[in-house]
Motif scaffolding. Structure first.
Motif, short mmCIF file in Angstrom:
data_model
loop_
_atom_site.label_atom_id
_atom_site.label_comp_id
_atom_site.label_asym_id
_atom_site.label_seq_id
_atom_site.Cartn_x
_atom_site.Cartn_y
_atom_site.Cartn_z
N LEU A 436 5.19 -11.34 -0.89
CA LEU A 436 5.44 -10.52 -2.09
C LEU A 436 4.35 -9.47 -2.24
O LEU A 436 4.62 -8.30 -2.58
CB LEU A 436 5.48 -11.43 -3.31
N ALA A 437 3.12 -9.84 -1.96
CA ALA A 437 2.02 -8.90 -2.11
C ALA A 437 2.14 -7.75 -1.11
O ALA A 437 1.93 -6.57 -1.43
CB ALA A 437 0.68 -9.62 -1.91
N SER A 438 2.52 -8.06 0.07
CA SER A 438 2.70 -7.02 1.08
C SER A 438 3.86 -6.11 0.72
O SER A 438 3.87 -4.90 0.98
CB SER A 438 2.91 -7.66 2.46
N GLY A 439 4.87 -6.62 0.04
CA GLY A 439 6.04 -5.84 -0.37
C GLY A 439 5.68 -4.83 -1.45
O GLY A 439 6.09 -3.67 -1.41
N THR A 440 4.92 -5.17 -2.47
CA THR A 440 4.51 -4.27 -3.54
C THR A 440 3.60 -3.18 -3.01
O THR A 440 3.66 -2.01 -3.43
CB THR A 440 3.79 -5.06 -4.66
N ARG A 441 2.75 -3.53 -2.08
CA ARG A 441 1.85 -2.54 -1.51
C ARG A 441 2.63 -1.48 -0.73
O ARG A 441 2.33 -0.28 -0.80
CB ARG A 441 0.85 -3.25 -0.57
N ASP A 445 2.79 2.63 -1.57
CA ASP A 445 2.51 3.59 -0.52
C ASP A 445 3.68 4.56 -0.35
O ASP A 445 3.49 5.78 -0.13
CB ASP A 445 2.23 2.91 0.80
N ARG A 446 4.90 4.01 -0.50
CA ARG A 446 6.07 4.87 -0.39
C ARG A 446 6.12 5.87 -1.52
O ARG A 446 6.43 7.08 -1.32
CB ARG A 446 7.32 4.01 -0.35
N LYS A 447 5.81 5.41 -2.76
CA LYS A 447 5.83 6.32 -3.91
C LYS A 447 4.75 7.39 -3.78
O LYS A 447 4.98 8.57 -4.07
CB LYS A 447 5.61 5.50 -5.19
N ASN A 448 3.59 7.01 -3.33
CA ASN A 448 2.51 7.99 -3.15
C ASN A 448 2.86 9.02 -2.12
O ASN A 448 2.54 10.23 -2.27
CB ASN A 448 1.21 7.26 -2.77
N SER A 449 3.56 8.58 -1.12
CA SER A 449 3.93 9.54 -0.08
C SER A 449 4.97 10.50 -0.60
O SER A 449 4.98 11.70 -0.28
CB SER A 449 4.43 8.81 1.15
#
Length: 452
Positions: A436-441, A445-449
């Motif tokens: 789950l933690a890896s999924g939120t990260r 990152d996608r939104k920042n990009s």
């Protein structure tokens, strides 16, 4: 005179002098024998019972005679050849092998006739005698055969309905014991065999193939053999000397024992006539020449002079000894209680009582032995049962220990399984959280990009 008075007068002549038709006219001529109250009377004329010997001769000729010879000796020593020469005929006996494992007896019966006299001759040969390495019991088959013939005759005598007149008497009348012409001494086997047979059969020792040694050596050999037989207590047949007609010749023949013989059916021309002889490169040994061997003496003594005495000795001496032993073994006695003649019924009852007593004793012994063995078996079974019970308890204890160990191992295994399950669940939770933690990260990152 009444018949009772006649008998009384004949038995007791002092009671009167009355004459009867059957009495001699002169009482002074009577000779009285006090033994057994038998009187000897003088006959006044010819009666005819002097022909009794002639009647016996005619009856014997009509019935025929039998004679049985046992030949004991090593294989190849010349037994068959000597028998052929003795009876001047070929019995066509096959040659024996030297490789028989045991001694066996071979009996053959022949019908012979000379003039009007018939003879049923039985030749018994010992096949394989002395050929075995272990000669310890080589004589036993011979003893068994002789005893078997005695037993057969005894059984015929004991029958209710006997037929001894037509019975073929197979008892051995004479044993020709063949001795090897070694020139030294008797073999141990020969001494032992003759010692055992001398009470069962008439033994006449003969030195076979006597032409194998010189005359001087032969004479010394004879003396040595007779000395050994006497010193060892061997009783050989002695030609009878009680009959005046043959006493002289039999006495001289007894001094020639053992006879040194040579046998041969071959005829050789010597001078102007054919004689039975053995041909050698150095000369001829004539069988019927008394200067060469004792064959003539043996034939004269065995067949011409003493054949009937051999038959009589077999019956009155050897067979009677066997018969007495067997009857005594069965419980028969001549004299019973109070020195009275014993009857067959008394002997039978005594033997029957003895037999039942022995049987009862054996039954009691067997019962006691059975009870003792049952008790021994019970003790053994009890000990075995205790031993089995102890083994069972031991195995039961081992089984319980193994079960406890297995239960402990099962509990440890269950605890390990539970701990493993807990560790697995915790691991799965950690994996889910990290996922789950890896999924939120990744979303961040996608939104920042996208914003850039």
């Amino acid at each position: 005179m009444a018949s009772s008075e006649v008998s009384r007068h004949l038995l007791f002549p002092s009671h009167g002098a009355m004459k009867t038709p059957c009495m001699p006219s002169q009482m002074d001529d009577e000779q009285i024998q006090t033994k057994d109250n038998i009187r000897s009377l003088t006959m006044s004329g010819h009666v005819g019972f002097e022909s009794l010997p002639d009647q016996l001769v005619n009856r014997s000729i009509q019935q025929g005679f039998c004679f049985n010879i046992l030949c004991v000796g090593e294989t190849g020593i010349g037994k068959s050849t000597l028998i052929d020469t003795l009876f001047n005929t070929n019995f066509e006996d096959q040659e024996s092998s030297h490789f028989y494992p045991n001694v066996r007896l071979k009996a053959q019966t022949y019908e012979l006739q000379e003039s009007n006299v018939q003879l049923k001759l039985t030749i018994v040969n010992t096949v394989g005698f002395g050929d075995q390495i272990n000669k310890e019991e080589s004589y036993q088959p011979i003893v068994n055969y002789i005893d078997a013939q005695f037993e057969a005759y005894l059984q015929e005598e004991l029958k209710i309905k006997r037929s001894l007149f037509n019975y073929h008497d197979s008892r051995i009348h004479v044993c020709l014991y063949f001795i090897s012409p070694t020139g030294h001494s008797l073999k141990t086997l020969d001494l032992l065999t003759m010692k055992i047979l001398d009470s069962k059969v008439n033994i006449i020792p003969v030195i076979a193939k006597a032409d194998a040694i010189s005359k001087s050596e032969l004479q010394k050999f004879k003396i040595k053999l007779m000395s050994e037989l006497v010193s060892n207590g061997v009783q050989i047949y002695q030609f009878p000397t009680d009959d005046e007609t043959i006493a002289k010749i039999n006495s001289s023949m007894n001094a020639h024992l053992p006879f040194a013989v040579v046998g041969s059916m071959d005829e050789v021309k010597v001078g102007n006539k054919m004689v039975k002889a053995r041909q050698y490169p150095w000369g001829v040994v004539q069988v019927e020449n008394e200067n060469h061997c004792d064959f003539i003496k043996l034939r004269e003594m065995l067949i011409c002079t003493n054949m009937e005495d051999l038959r009589e000795q077999t019956h009155t001496r050897h067979y009677e000894l066997y018969r007495r032993f067997k009857l005594e073994e069965l419980g028969f006695k001549d004299m019973g209680t109070e020195n009275k003649p014993a009857s067959v019924q008394e002997a039978y009852e005594a033997k029957r009582h003895e037999f039942y007593g022995e049987r009862q004793k054996k039954e009691d012994e067997m019962k006691q032995m059975f009870v003792q063995r049952v008790k021994e078996k019970e003790v053994i079974l009890k000990e075995a049962e205790k031993e089995l019970q102890a083994k069972f308890e031991h195995l039961k204890r081992i089984h319980q220990e193994e079960r406890m160990k297995l239960e402990e191992k099962r509990k440890l295994l269950e605890e390990e399984i539970t701990a493993f399950a807990k560790k697995k669940a915790t691991s799965e939770i950690y994996q889910n959280q990290s996922f789950l933690a890896s999924g939120t990260r990744k979303d961040k990152d996608r939104k920042n990009s996208n914003f850039i």
